[in-house]
Design a protein around this motif. Structure first.
Motif, PDB file in Angstrom:
ATOM      1  N   GLY A   1       0.764  -1.231   0.000  1.00  0.00           N
ATOM      2  CA  GLY A   1       0.000   0.000   0.000  1.00  0.00           C
ATOM      3  C   GLY A   1       0.798   1.285   0.000  1.00  0.00           C
ATOM      4  N   GLU A   2       2.114   1.204  -0.169  1.00  0.00           N
ATOM      5  CA  GLU A   2       2.942   2.409  -0.211  1.00  0.00           C
ATOM      6  C   GLU A   2       3.182   2.831  -1.658  1.00  0.00           C
ATOM      7  OE1 GLU A   2       6.518   1.699   1.988  1.00  0.00           O
ATOM      8  OE2 GLU A   2       5.430   1.292   3.850  1.00  0.00           O
ATOM      9  N   GLU A   3       3.340   4.139  -1.850  1.00  0.00           N
ATOM     10  CA  GLU A   3       3.595   4.684  -3.189  1.00  0.00           C
ATOM     11  C   GLU A   3       4.993   4.255  -3.659  1.00  0.00           C
ATOM     12  OE1 GLU A   3       2.146   6.711  -6.454  1.00  0.00           O
ATOM     13  OE2 GLU A   3       1.085   6.610  -4.549  1.00  0.00           O
ATOM     14  N   LEU A   4       5.066   3.729  -4.869  1.00  0.00           N
ATOM     15  CA  LEU A   4       6.354   3.372  -5.462  1.00  0.00           C
ATOM     16  C   LEU A   4       7.080   4.644  -5.902  1.00  0.00           C
ATOM     17  CD1 LEU A   4       5.143   0.395  -7.656  1.00  0.00           C
ATOM     18  CD2 LEU A   4       6.849   0.234  -5.836  1.00  0.00           C
ATOM     19  N   PRO A   5       8.415   4.636  -5.927  1.00  0.00           N
ATOM     20  CA  PRO A   5       9.128   5.788  -6.492  1.00  0.00           C
ATOM     21  C   PRO A   5       8.638   6.052  -7.920  1.00  0.00           C
ATOM     22  CG  PRO A   5      10.664   4.334  -5.378  1.00  0.00           C
ATOM     23  CD  PRO A   5       9.332   3.611  -5.416  1.00  0.00           C
ATOM     24  N   ARG A   6       8.428   7.313  -8.254  1.00  0.00           N
ATOM     25  CA  ARG A   6       7.861   7.700  -9.558  1.00  0.00           C
ATOM     26  C   ARG A   6       8.777   7.311 -10.706  1.00  0.00           C
ATOM     27  NH1 ARG A   6       3.298   8.575 -11.997  1.00  0.00           N
ATOM     28  NH2 ARG A   6       3.501   9.962 -13.750  1.00  0.00           N
ATOM     29  N   TRP A   7       8.199   6.648 -11.708  1.00  0.00           N
ATOM     30  CA  TRP A   7       8.915   6.232 -12.910  1.00  0.00           C
ATOM     31  C   TRP A   7       8.344   7.030 -14.070  1.00  0.00           C
ATOM     32  CZ3 TRP A   7       9.610   0.327 -14.206  1.00  0.00           C
ATOM     33  CH2 TRP A   7      10.423   0.181 -15.342  1.00  0.00           C
ATOM     34  N   GLU A   8       9.093   8.023 -14.532  1.00  0.00           N
ATOM     35  CA  GLU A   8       8.642   8.878 -15.624  1.00  0.00           C
ATOM     36  C   GLU A   8       8.827   8.164 -16.969  1.00  0.00           C
ATOM     37  OE1 GLU A   8       7.179  11.785 -15.165  1.00  0.00           O
ATOM     38  OE2 GLU A   8       7.534  11.768 -12.997  1.00  0.00           O
ATOM     39  N   ALA A   9       7.939   8.456 -17.899  1.00  0.00           N
ATOM     40  CA  ALA A   9       8.056   7.897 -19.246  1.00  0.00           C
ATOM     41  C   ALA A   9       9.279   8.487 -19.941  1.00  0.00           C
ATOM     42  CB  ALA A   9       6.799   8.188 -20.050  1.00  0.00           C
ATOM     43  N   TYR A  10       9.891   7.687 -20.775  1.00  0.00           N
ATOM     44  CA  TYR A  10      11.072   8.085 -21.540  1.00  0.00           C
ATOM     45  C   TYR A  10      10.644   8.918 -22.741  1.00  0.00           C
ATOM     46  CZ  TYR A  10      15.214   7.694 -24.469  1.00  0.00           C
ATOM     47  OH  TYR A  10      16.305   7.972 -25.246  1.00  0.00           O
ATOM     48  N   THR A  11      11.288  10.052 -22.949  1.00  0.00           N
ATOM     49  CA  THR A  11      11.095  10.863 -24.151  1.00  0.00           C
ATOM     50  C   THR A  11      12.464  11.391 -24.568  1.00  0.00           C
ATOM     51  OG1 THR A  11      10.802  12.977 -23.005  1.00  0.00           O
ATOM     52  CG2 THR A  11       8.807  11.647 -23.351  1.00  0.00           C
ATOM     53  N   PRO A  12      12.622  11.810 -25.831  1.00  0.00           N
ATOM     54  CA  PRO A  12      13.904  12.405 -26.233  1.00  0.00           C
ATOM     55  C   PRO A  12      14.242  13.662 -25.426  1.00  0.00           C
ATOM     56  CG  PRO A  12      12.670  11.759 -28.169  1.00  0.00           C
ATOM     57  CD  PRO A  12      11.740  11.611 -26.981  1.00  0.00           C
ATOM     58  N   GLU A  13      13.223  14.391 -24.979  1.00  0.00           N
ATOM     59  CA  GLU A  13      13.457  15.586 -24.173  1.00  0.00           C
ATOM     60  C   GLU A  13      13.841  15.233 -22.739  1.00  0.00           C
ATOM     61  OE1 GLU A  13      10.411  15.133 -25.848  1.00  0.00           O
ATOM     62  OE2 GLU A  13      11.274  16.104 -27.608  1.00  0.00           O
ATOM     63  N   ALA A  14      13.365  14.110 -22.252  1.00  0.00           N
ATOM     64  CA  ALA A  14      13.683  13.625 -20.903  1.00  0.00           C
ATOM     65  C   ALA A  14      14.123  12.165 -21.038  1.00  0.00           C
ATOM     66  CB  ALA A  14      12.466  13.748 -19.996  1.00  0.00           C
ATOM     67  N   PRO A  15      15.341  11.952 -21.555  1.00  0.00           N
ATOM     68  CA  PRO A  15      15.809  10.590 -21.866  1.00  0.00           C
ATOM     69  C   PRO A  15      16.345   9.846 -20.636  1.00  0.00           C
ATOM     70  CG  PRO A  15      17.501  12.163 -22.439  1.00  0.00           C
ATOM     71  CD  PRO A  15      16.335  12.956 -21.919  1.00  0.00           C
ATOM     72  N   PHE A  16      15.463   9.660 -19.661  1.00  0.00           N
ATOM     73  CA  PHE A  16      15.868   9.056 -18.406  1.00  0.00           C
ATOM     74  C   PHE A  16      15.086   7.781 -18.155  1.00  0.00           C
ATOM     75  CE2 PHE A  16      15.715  13.800 -17.783  1.00  0.00           C
ATOM     76  CZ  PHE A  16      17.041  14.013 -18.084  1.00  0.00           C
ATOM     77  N   GLY A  17      15.547   7.014 -17.193  1.00  0.00           N
ATOM     78  CA  GLY A  17      14.869   5.773 -16.872  1.00  0.00           C
ATOM     79  C   GLY A  17      15.065   5.371 -15.432  1.00  0.00           C
ATOM     80  N   MET A  18      14.430   4.287 -15.081  1.00  0.00           N
ATOM     81  CA  MET A  18      14.518   3.750 -13.723  1.00  0.00           C
ATOM     82  C   MET A  18      15.806   2.946 -13.595  1.00  0.00           C
ATOM     83  SD  MET A  18      13.002   3.744 -10.836  1.00  0.00           S
ATOM     84  CE  MET A  18      11.277   4.112 -10.972  1.00  0.00           C
ATOM     85  N   ARG A  19      16.405   3.004 -12.436  1.00  0.00           N
ATOM     86  CA  ARG A  19      17.595   2.207 -12.144  1.00  0.00           C
ATOM     87  C   ARG A  19      17.251   1.280 -11.003  1.00  0.00           C
ATOM     88  NH1 ARG A  19      22.630   2.724  -9.051  1.00  0.00           N
ATOM     89  NH2 ARG A  19      24.158   1.475 -10.158  1.00  0.00           N
ATOM     90  N   PHE A  20      17.377  -0.015 -11.279  1.00  0.00           N
ATOM     91  CA  PHE A  20      17.154  -1.025 -10.252  1.00  0.00           C
ATOM     92  C   PHE A  20      18.515  -1.529  -9.802  1.00  0.00           C
ATOM     93  CE2 PHE A  20      13.190  -1.548 -12.844  1.00  0.00           C
ATOM     94  CZ  PHE A  20      12.310  -1.067 -11.886  1.00  0.00           C
ATOM     95  N   ALA A  21      18.945  -1.109  -8.640  1.00  0.00           N
ATOM     96  CA  ALA A  21      20.242  -1.522  -8.091  1.00  0.00           C
ATOM     97  C   ALA A  21      20.015  -1.961  -6.649  1.00  0.00           C
ATOM     98  CB  ALA A  21      21.255  -0.395  -8.200  1.00  0.00           C
ATOM     99  N   HIS A  22      20.430  -1.164  -5.692  1.00  0.00           N
ATOM    100  CA  HIS A  22      20.167  -1.484  -4.283  1.00  0.00           C
ATOM    101  C   HIS A  22      18.694  -1.273  -3.967  1.00  0.00           C
ATOM    102  CE1 HIS A  22      24.392  -1.950  -3.633  1.00  0.00           C
ATOM    103  NE2 HIS A  22      24.628  -0.727  -4.053  1.00  0.00           N
ATOM    104  N   ARG A  23      18.074  -0.385  -4.734  1.00  0.00           N
ATOM    105  CA  ARG A  23      16.650  -0.093  -4.622  1.00  0.00           C
ATOM    106  C   ARG A  23      16.222   0.506  -5.961  1.00  0.00           C
ATOM    107  NH1 ARG A  23      19.578   3.665  -2.211  1.00  0.00           N
ATOM    108  NH2 ARG A  23      19.247   5.845  -2.690  1.00  0.00           N
TER     109      ARG A  23
END
Length: 144
Positions: free
Chosen positions: A89-111
């Motif tokens: 029931g806790e909010e997951l860390p926000r995962w933004e959609a990938y776009t060329p203007e915001a070319p970022f993603g989620m990193r699954f490592a220690h968390r």
């Protein structure tokens, strides 16, 4: 892989499809006498929460990461968006959609954490060259 994702993201924007794309980098430490690092398909144990079926000596942090990854996967299957609540029931860390203007993603490592790391100069150059040297690649300007 990163190159292919960035090409797909640019094509998604250029064609006007603008479908939400979610990009991730799996970089968790994988325990074992062989020190394997992250190898092909190792993330599947985490996405399907099947760590206990493996001989590797996974510990609490691995199970916590697996729970989060499985929750993202279930949310995505349920509604096309990985964001939302986890299984407790806790909010997951926000995962933004990938776009060329915001070319970022989620990193699954220690968390799980959203990584705002821009592509390097070489990657940006390679993507630009792909479209420059690929007349078959659809560009929004060619479609209109």
């Amino acid at each position: 892989m990163e190159y292919a994702i960035r090409i797909a993201g640019q094509a998604n924007a250029d064609t006007g499809a603008n479908l939400p794309l979610y990009y991730y980098n799996f970089d968790a430490d994988i325990p074992g006498w062989d020190n394997p690092g992250t190898f092909h398909s190792v993330d599947l144990w985490f996405f399907f929460e099947t760590l206990a079926k493996c001989w590797r000596p996974f510990v609490g942090k691995h199970y916590d990461l697996a729970r989060q990854m499985c929750d993202y996967w279930a949310n995505f299957i349920r509604g096309g968006d990985p964001n939302g609540l986890d299984s407790i029931g806790e909010e997951l860390p926000r995962w933004e959609a990938y776009t060329p203007e915001a070319p970022f993603g989620m990193r699954f490592a220690h968390r799980a954490e959203f990584a705002r790391e821009a592509p390097g100069e070489l990657m940006a150059f390679l993507v630009k060259q792909y479209y420059k040297n690929n007349p078959v690649a659809l560009r929004k300007s060619q479609i209109e």
